[in-house]
Design a protein around this motif. Structure first.
Motif, PDB file in Angstrom:
ATOM      1  N   GLU A  32       1.033  -1.683   0.096  1.00  0.00           N
ATOM      2  CA  GLU A  32       0.133  -0.319  -0.161  1.00  0.00           C
ATOM      3  C   GLU A  32       0.926   0.856   0.013  1.00  0.00           C
ATOM      4  OE1 GLU A  32      -1.681  -3.053   1.576  1.00  0.00           O
ATOM      5  OE2 GLU A  32      -0.092  -2.330   2.275  1.00  0.00           O
ATOM      6  N   LEU A  33       2.116   1.199  -0.345  1.00  0.00           N
ATOM      7  CA  LEU A  33       2.765   2.071   0.916  1.00  0.00           C
ATOM      8  C   LEU A  33       3.781   2.810  -1.431  1.00  0.00           C
ATOM      9  CD1 LEU A  33       5.400   1.630   2.820  1.00  0.00           C
ATOM     10  CD2 LEU A  33       3.610   3.608   2.689  1.00  0.00           C
ATOM     11  N   PRO A  34       2.764   4.081  -1.045  1.00  0.00           N
ATOM     12  CA  PRO A  34       3.435   4.053  -2.668  1.00  0.00           C
ATOM     13  C   PRO A  34       4.723   4.462  -3.146  1.00  0.00           C
ATOM     14  CG  PRO A  34       2.135   6.227  -1.153  1.00  0.00           C
ATOM     15  CD  PRO A  34       2.767   5.278  -0.241  1.00  0.00           C
ATOM     16  N   SER A  35       4.740   4.309  -4.643  1.00  0.00           N
ATOM     17  CA  SER A  35       6.464   3.708  -4.712  1.00  0.00           C
ATOM     18  C   SER A  35       7.745   5.059  -4.142  1.00  0.00           C
ATOM     19  CB  SER A  35       6.277   3.280  -6.505  1.00  0.00           C
ATOM     20  OG  SER A  35       7.953   3.077  -7.010  1.00  0.00           O
ATOM     21  N   ALA A  36       7.074   6.211  -4.511  1.00  0.00           N
ATOM     22  CA  ALA A  36       7.810   7.552  -3.954  1.00  0.00           C
ATOM     23  C   ALA A  36       8.414   7.186  -2.421  1.00  0.00           C
ATOM     24  CB  ALA A  36       6.943   8.225  -4.013  1.00  0.00           C
ATOM     25  N   VAL A  37       7.873   6.047  -2.291  1.00  0.00           N
ATOM     26  CA  VAL A  37       7.953   6.270  -0.470  1.00  0.00           C
ATOM     27  C   VAL A  37       9.220   5.566  -0.413  1.00  0.00           C
ATOM     28  CG1 VAL A  37       7.744   5.285   1.798  1.00  0.00           C
ATOM     29  CG2 VAL A  37       6.049   6.920   0.653  1.00  0.00           C
ATOM     30  N   THR A  38       9.231   4.151  -1.299  1.00  0.00           N
ATOM     31  CA  THR A  38      10.142   3.361  -1.491  1.00  0.00           C
ATOM     32  C   THR A  38      11.056   3.753  -2.399  1.00  0.00           C
ATOM     33  OG1 THR A  38       8.944   2.338  -3.041  1.00  0.00           O
ATOM     34  CG2 THR A  38       8.112   1.834  -0.716  1.00  0.00           C
ATOM     35  N   SER A  39      11.047   4.683  -3.068  1.00  0.00           N
ATOM     36  CA  SER A  39      12.199   4.935  -4.566  1.00  0.00           C
ATOM     37  C   SER A  39      12.054   3.699  -5.367  1.00  0.00           C
ATOM     38  CB  SER A  39      13.394   5.271  -3.975  1.00  0.00           C
ATOM     39  OG  SER A  39      13.950   6.353  -2.805  1.00  0.00           O
ATOM     40  N   GLY A  40      10.812   3.338  -5.733  1.00  0.00           N
ATOM     41  CA  GLY A  40      10.790   2.275  -6.460  1.00  0.00           C
ATOM     42  C   GLY A  40      11.261   0.151  -6.001  1.00  0.00           C
ATOM     43  N   SER A  41      12.296   0.660  -5.000  1.00  0.00           N
ATOM     44  CA  SER A  41      12.714  -0.616  -4.465  1.00  0.00           C
ATOM     45  C   SER A  41      11.747  -1.498  -3.793  1.00  0.00           C
ATOM     46  CB  SER A  41      13.933   0.243  -3.476  1.00  0.00           C
ATOM     47  OG  SER A  41      13.157   0.399  -2.076  1.00  0.00           O
ATOM     48  N   GLY A  42      10.346  -1.334  -3.061  1.00  0.00           N
ATOM     49  CA  GLY A  42      10.117  -2.123  -2.106  1.00  0.00           C
ATOM     50  C   GLY A  42      10.502  -1.776  -0.886  1.00  0.00           C
ATOM     51  N   TYR A  43      10.924  -1.207  -0.375  1.00  0.00           N
ATOM     52  CA  TYR A  43      11.583  -0.942   0.821  1.00  0.00           C
ATOM     53  C   TYR A  43      11.429   0.219   1.751  1.00  0.00           C
ATOM     54  CZ  TYR A  43      14.121  -5.610   0.226  1.00  0.00           C
ATOM     55  OH  TYR A  43      14.908  -6.981  -0.217  1.00  0.00           O
ATOM     56  N   VAL A  44      10.887  -0.002   2.628  1.00  0.00           N
ATOM     57  CA  VAL A  44      10.667   1.125   3.406  1.00  0.00           C
ATOM     58  C   VAL A  44      11.682   1.401   5.305  1.00  0.00           C
ATOM     59  CG1 VAL A  44       9.370   0.665   4.815  1.00  0.00           C
ATOM     60  CG2 VAL A  44       8.728   3.210   4.841  1.00  0.00           C
ATOM     61  N   GLY A  45      12.388   2.504   5.409  1.00  0.00           N
ATOM     62  CA  GLY A  45      13.159   2.099   6.358  1.00  0.00           C
ATOM     63  C   GLY A  45      11.736   3.379   7.347  1.00  0.00           C
ATOM     64  N   VAL A  46      11.958   2.834   8.339  1.00  0.00           N
ATOM     65  CA  VAL A  46      11.059   3.012  10.052  1.00  0.00           C
ATOM     66  C   VAL A  46      11.555   3.830  10.692  1.00  0.00           C
ATOM     67  CG1 VAL A  46       8.964   1.957   8.714  1.00  0.00           C
ATOM     68  CG2 VAL A  46      10.568   0.945  10.115  1.00  0.00           C
ATOM     69  N   ARG A  47      11.637   4.768  11.600  1.00  0.00           N
ATOM     70  CA  ARG A  47      12.006   5.373  12.455  1.00  0.00           C
ATOM     71  C   ARG A  47      10.917   6.299  13.468  1.00  0.00           C
ATOM     72  NH1 ARG A  47      16.858  10.114  12.118  1.00  0.00           N
ATOM     73  NH2 ARG A  47      17.315   7.986  11.059  1.00  0.00           N
ATOM     74  N   VAL A  48      11.289   6.012  15.291  1.00  0.00           N
ATOM     75  CA  VAL A  48      10.627   6.397  15.945  1.00  0.00           C
ATOM     76  C   VAL A  48      11.221   7.874  16.635  1.00  0.00           C
ATOM     77  CG1 VAL A  48       9.556   6.845  18.034  1.00  0.00           C
ATOM     78  CG2 VAL A  48       9.017   4.452  16.442  1.00  0.00           C
ATOM     79  N   PRO A  49      11.259   9.294  16.438  1.00  0.00           N
ATOM     80  CA  PRO A  49      11.997  10.215  16.596  1.00  0.00           C
ATOM     81  C   PRO A  49      12.243  10.212  18.404  1.00  0.00           C
ATOM     82  CG  PRO A  49      10.412  10.775  15.852  1.00  0.00           C
ATOM     83  CD  PRO A  49      10.101   9.342  15.429  1.00  0.00           C
ATOM     84  N   GLU A  50      13.213  10.347  18.868  1.00  0.00           N
ATOM     85  CA  GLU A  50      13.576  10.125  20.055  1.00  0.00           C
ATOM     86  C   GLU A  50      12.704  11.768  20.711  1.00  0.00           C
ATOM     87  OE1 GLU A  50      17.283  10.338  23.691  1.00  0.00           O
ATOM     88  OE2 GLU A  50      17.661   9.878  21.666  1.00  0.00           O
ATOM     89  N   HIS A  51      12.719  12.703  20.228  1.00  0.00           N
ATOM     90  CA  HIS A  51      11.866  14.001  20.627  1.00  0.00           C
ATOM     91  C   HIS A  51      10.686  13.940  20.796  1.00  0.00           C
ATOM     92  CE1 HIS A  51      11.405  18.001  21.163  1.00  0.00           C
ATOM     93  NE2 HIS A  51      12.226  18.116  20.928  1.00  0.00           N
TER      94      HIS A  51
END
Length: 79
Positions: free
Chosen positions: A47-66
């Motif tokens: 469901e994630l858009p290709s623009a988010v995955t840069s067409g790679s099929g992978y995503v980086g996820v992070r919970v910020p400390e702030h």
């Protein structure tokens, strides 16, 4: 892929497609290092858009400390 900031580990899990072993590893890492600077890269849900995955099929996820960043993410209810 882009880094998608989320408010919680549960929100991050909703964006990735991992098997039981991968989810267990993700949960151990997030319990130790989140919130904080650790970015996890994993296969993205379709469901994630290709623009988010840069067409790679992978995503980086992070919970910020702030705390304010996490509060804004929580209130916005979107990655």
């Amino acid at each position: 892929p882009l880094i998608v900031h989320v408010a919680s580990a549960g929100a991050a899990e909703a964006l990735v497609r991992l098997g039981p072993g991968g989810l267990e590893l993700m949960r151990r890492l997030t319990a130790s290092f989140w919130p904080g600077p650790l970015t996890l890269v994993a296969p993205a849900v379709p469901e994630l858009p290709s623009a988010v995955t840069s067409g790679s099929g992978y995503v980086g996820v992070r919970v910020p400390e702030h705390a304010l960043a996490r509060e804004l993410l929580q209130r916005a209810a979107v990655p």
